[in-house]
Design a protein around this motif. Structure first.
Motif, PDB file in Angstrom:
ATOM      1  N   LEU A  17       0.756  -1.217   0.094  1.00 17.89           N
ATOM      2  CA  LEU A  17       0.118   0.023   0.027  1.00 17.89           C
ATOM      3  C   LEU A  17       0.825   0.996   0.147  1.00 17.89           C
ATOM      4  O   LEU A  17       0.689   2.281  -0.493  1.00 17.89           O
ATOM      5  N   ALA A  18       1.884   1.238   0.539  1.00 17.90           N
ATOM      6  CA  ALA A  18       2.790   2.343   0.871  1.00 17.90           C
ATOM      7  C   ALA A  18       3.490   2.640  -0.722  1.00 17.90           C
ATOM      8  O   ALA A  18       3.689   3.970  -1.064  1.00 17.90           O
ATOM      9  N   ILE A  19       3.771   1.598  -1.558  1.00 15.76           N
ATOM     10  CA  ILE A  19       4.288   1.590  -2.905  1.00 15.76           C
ATOM     11  C   ILE A  19       3.302   1.925  -3.680  1.00 15.76           C
ATOM     12  O   ILE A  19       3.558   2.864  -4.739  1.00 15.76           O
ATOM     13  N   LEU A  20       1.996   1.822  -3.659  1.00 17.15           N
ATOM     14  CA  LEU A  20       0.900   2.201  -4.229  1.00 17.15           C
ATOM     15  C   LEU A  20       0.494   3.711  -4.173  1.00 17.15           C
ATOM     16  O   LEU A  20       0.243   4.462  -5.305  1.00 17.15           O
ATOM     17  N   LEU A  21       0.470   4.156  -2.877  1.00 17.93           N
ATOM     18  CA  LEU A  21      -0.237   5.445  -2.793  1.00 17.93           C
ATOM     19  C   LEU A  21       0.741   6.572  -2.279  1.00 17.93           C
ATOM     20  O   LEU A  21       0.523   7.456  -2.115  1.00 17.93           O
ATOM     21  N   GLY A  22       1.883   5.890  -1.700  1.00 18.05           N
ATOM     22  CA  GLY A  22       3.025   6.780  -1.162  1.00 18.05           C
ATOM     23  C   GLY A  22       3.190   8.041  -2.081  1.00 18.05           C
ATOM     24  O   GLY A  22       3.409   8.985  -1.994  1.00 18.05           O
ATOM     25  N   PRO A  23       3.890   7.668  -3.265  1.00 16.98           N
ATOM     26  CA  PRO A  23       4.244   8.597  -4.335  1.00 16.98           C
ATOM     27  C   PRO A  23       3.230   9.594  -4.684  1.00 16.98           C
ATOM     28  O   PRO A  23       3.309  10.674  -4.975  1.00 16.98           O
ATOM     29  N   ALA A  24       1.929   9.043  -4.733  1.00 22.23           N
ATOM     30  CA  ALA A  24       0.910   9.866  -5.217  1.00 22.23           C
ATOM     31  C   ALA A  24       0.482  10.891  -4.070  1.00 22.23           C
ATOM     32  O   ALA A  24       0.176  12.235  -4.262  1.00 22.23           O
ATOM     33  N   ILE A  25       0.713  10.353  -2.938  1.00 24.01           N
ATOM     34  CA  ILE A  25       0.330  11.481  -1.748  1.00 24.01           C
ATOM     35  C   ILE A  25       1.481  12.298  -1.954  1.00 24.01           C
ATOM     36  O   ILE A  25       1.292  13.407  -1.351  1.00 24.01           O
ATOM     37  N   LEU A  26       2.855  11.836  -2.026  1.00 25.49           N
ATOM     38  CA  LEU A  26       4.052  12.944  -1.946  1.00 25.49           C
ATOM     39  C   LEU A  26       3.663  14.221  -2.975  1.00 25.49           C
ATOM     40  O   LEU A  26       3.943  15.046  -2.813  1.00 25.49           O
ATOM     41  N   LEU A  27       3.260  13.709  -4.107  1.00 20.19           N
ATOM     42  CA  LEU A  27       3.335  14.503  -5.269  1.00 20.19           C
ATOM     43  C   LEU A  27       1.906  15.398  -5.049  1.00 20.19           C
ATOM     44  O   LEU A  27       2.031  16.652  -5.197  1.00 20.19           O
ATOM     45  N   ALA A  28       1.045  14.942  -4.483  1.00 17.44           N
ATOM     46  CA  ALA A  28      -0.253  15.885  -3.969  1.00 17.44           C
ATOM     47  C   ALA A  28       0.320  16.881  -2.901  1.00 17.44           C
ATOM     48  O   ALA A  28      -0.193  18.133  -2.982  1.00 17.44           O
ATOM     49  N   VAL A  30       3.286  18.175  -2.378  1.00 19.30           N
ATOM     50  CA  VAL A  30       4.113  19.119  -3.122  1.00 19.30           C
ATOM     51  C   VAL A  30       3.221  20.171  -3.957  1.00 19.30           C
ATOM     52  O   VAL A  30       3.394  21.044  -4.147  1.00 19.30           O
ATOM     53  N   GLY A  31       2.221  19.500  -4.325  1.00 22.98           N
ATOM     54  CA  GLY A  31       1.214  20.348  -5.358  1.00 22.98           C
ATOM     55  C   GLY A  31       0.801  21.564  -4.282  1.00 22.98           C
ATOM     56  O   GLY A  31       0.284  22.522  -4.755  1.00 22.98           O
ATOM     57  N   PHE A  32       0.328  20.890  -3.110  1.00 23.99           N
ATOM     58  CA  PHE A  32      -0.448  21.865  -2.240  1.00 23.99           C
ATOM     59  C   PHE A  32       0.725  22.928  -1.651  1.00 23.99           C
ATOM     60  O   PHE A  32       0.191  24.063  -1.259  1.00 23.99           O
ATOM     61  N   MET A  33       1.917  22.596  -1.500  1.00 19.50           N
ATOM     62  CA  MET A  33       2.969  23.302  -1.174  1.00 19.50           C
ATOM     63  C   MET A  33       3.191  24.521  -2.033  1.00 19.50           C
ATOM     64  O   MET A  33       3.457  25.643  -2.009  1.00 19.50           O
ATOM     65  N   LEU A  34       3.322  24.281  -3.271  1.00 18.18           N
ATOM     66  CA  LEU A  34       3.390  25.002  -4.538  1.00 18.18           C
ATOM     67  C   LEU A  34       2.433  25.731  -5.124  1.00 18.18           C
ATOM     68  O   LEU A  34       2.220  26.746  -5.711  1.00 18.18           O
ATOM     69  N   ARG A  35       1.048  25.570  -4.519  1.00 15.13           N
ATOM     70  CA  ARG A  35      -0.198  26.334  -4.958  1.00 15.13           C
ATOM     71  C   ARG A  35      -0.169  27.858  -4.922  1.00 15.13           C
ATOM     72  O   ARG A  35      -0.592  28.412  -5.590  1.00 15.13           O
ATOM     73  N   PHE A  45       1.398  19.072 -10.938  1.00  9.65           N
ATOM     74  CA  PHE A  45       1.699  18.101  -9.691  1.00  9.65           C
ATOM     75  C   PHE A  45       0.594  17.306  -9.399  1.00  9.65           C
ATOM     76  O   PHE A  45       0.531  15.895  -9.057  1.00  9.65           O
ATOM     77  N   PHE A  46      -0.539  17.940  -9.265  1.00 12.84           N
ATOM     78  CA  PHE A  46      -1.808  17.095  -9.106  1.00 12.84           C
ATOM     79  C   PHE A  46      -2.376  16.036 -10.128  1.00 12.84           C
ATOM     80  O   PHE A  46      -2.708  15.256  -9.811  1.00 12.84           O
ATOM     81  N   ILE A  47      -1.868  16.642 -11.464  1.00 12.90           N
ATOM     82  CA  ILE A  47      -2.382  15.917 -12.417  1.00 12.90           C
ATOM     83  C   ILE A  47      -1.418  14.566 -12.379  1.00 12.90           C
ATOM     84  O   ILE A  47      -1.850  13.440 -12.664  1.00 12.90           O
ATOM     85  N   LEU A  48      -0.099  14.659 -12.094  1.00 17.07           N
ATOM     86  CA  LEU A  48       0.917  13.666 -12.037  1.00 17.07           C
ATOM     87  C   LEU A  48       0.215  12.724 -10.701  1.00 17.07           C
ATOM     88  O   LEU A  48       0.488  11.499 -11.005  1.00 17.07           O
ATOM     89  N   ALA A  49       0.070  13.236  -9.812  1.00 14.18           N
ATOM     90  CA  ALA A  49      -0.600  12.475  -8.636  1.00 14.18           C
ATOM     91  C   ALA A  49      -1.818  11.628  -9.010  1.00 14.18           C
ATOM     92  O   ALA A  49      -1.673  10.200  -8.783  1.00 14.18           O
ATOM     93  N   VAL A  50      -2.781  12.209  -9.837  1.00 16.85           N
ATOM     94  CA  VAL A  50      -3.899  11.284 -10.082  1.00 16.85           C
ATOM     95  C   VAL A  50      -3.471  10.258 -10.929  1.00 16.85           C
ATOM     96  O   VAL A  50      -3.906   9.087 -10.972  1.00 16.85           O
ATOM     97  N   VAL A  51      -2.480  10.561 -11.899  1.00 19.40           N
ATOM     98  CA  VAL A  51      -2.277   9.627 -12.925  1.00 19.40           C
ATOM     99  C   VAL A  51      -1.566   8.347 -12.317  1.00 19.40           C
ATOM    100  O   VAL A  51      -1.644   7.329 -12.627  1.00 19.40           O
ATOM    101  N   TYR A  52      -0.379   8.883 -11.440  1.00 25.77           N
ATOM    102  CA  TYR A  52      -0.007   7.802 -10.734  1.00 25.77           C
ATOM    103  C   TYR A  52      -0.855   7.028  -9.786  1.00 25.77           C
ATOM    104  O   TYR A  52      -0.654   5.511  -9.934  1.00 25.77           O
TER     105      TYR A  52
END
Length: 66
Positions: A17-28, A30-35, A45-52
């Motif tokens: 589960l960490a491998i499945l969702l970890g990078p998507a949560i991390l990308l999201a 980063v997207g919130f930090m850069l918003r 970054f949000f699009i990358l998180a959803v696609v991942y």
């Protein structure tokens, strides 16, 4: 003795589960930090998180079921 031979798959499931969702949560995150500063970069970054998330749940999820 038999207690040592028991196998628990809880840790393995958490790792998957960490491998499945970890990078998507991390990308999201980063997207919130850069918003505030870069809206266009945050949107990427949000699009990358959803696609991942879609790809990882689709590929890894199908591998887990088979």
């Amino acid at each position: 003795m038999a207690r040592f031979l028991e196998v628990s798959l809880d840790g393995l499931i958490y790792i998957i589960l960490a491998i499945l969702l970890g990078p998507a949560i991390l990308l999201a995150f980063v997207g919130f930090m850069l918003r505030k500063n870069n809206k266009k970069t945050a949107k990427i970054f949000f699009i990358l998180a959803v696609v991942y998330a879609i790809v990882s749940l689709g590929i890894c999820g199908s591998m887990m079921l088979s």
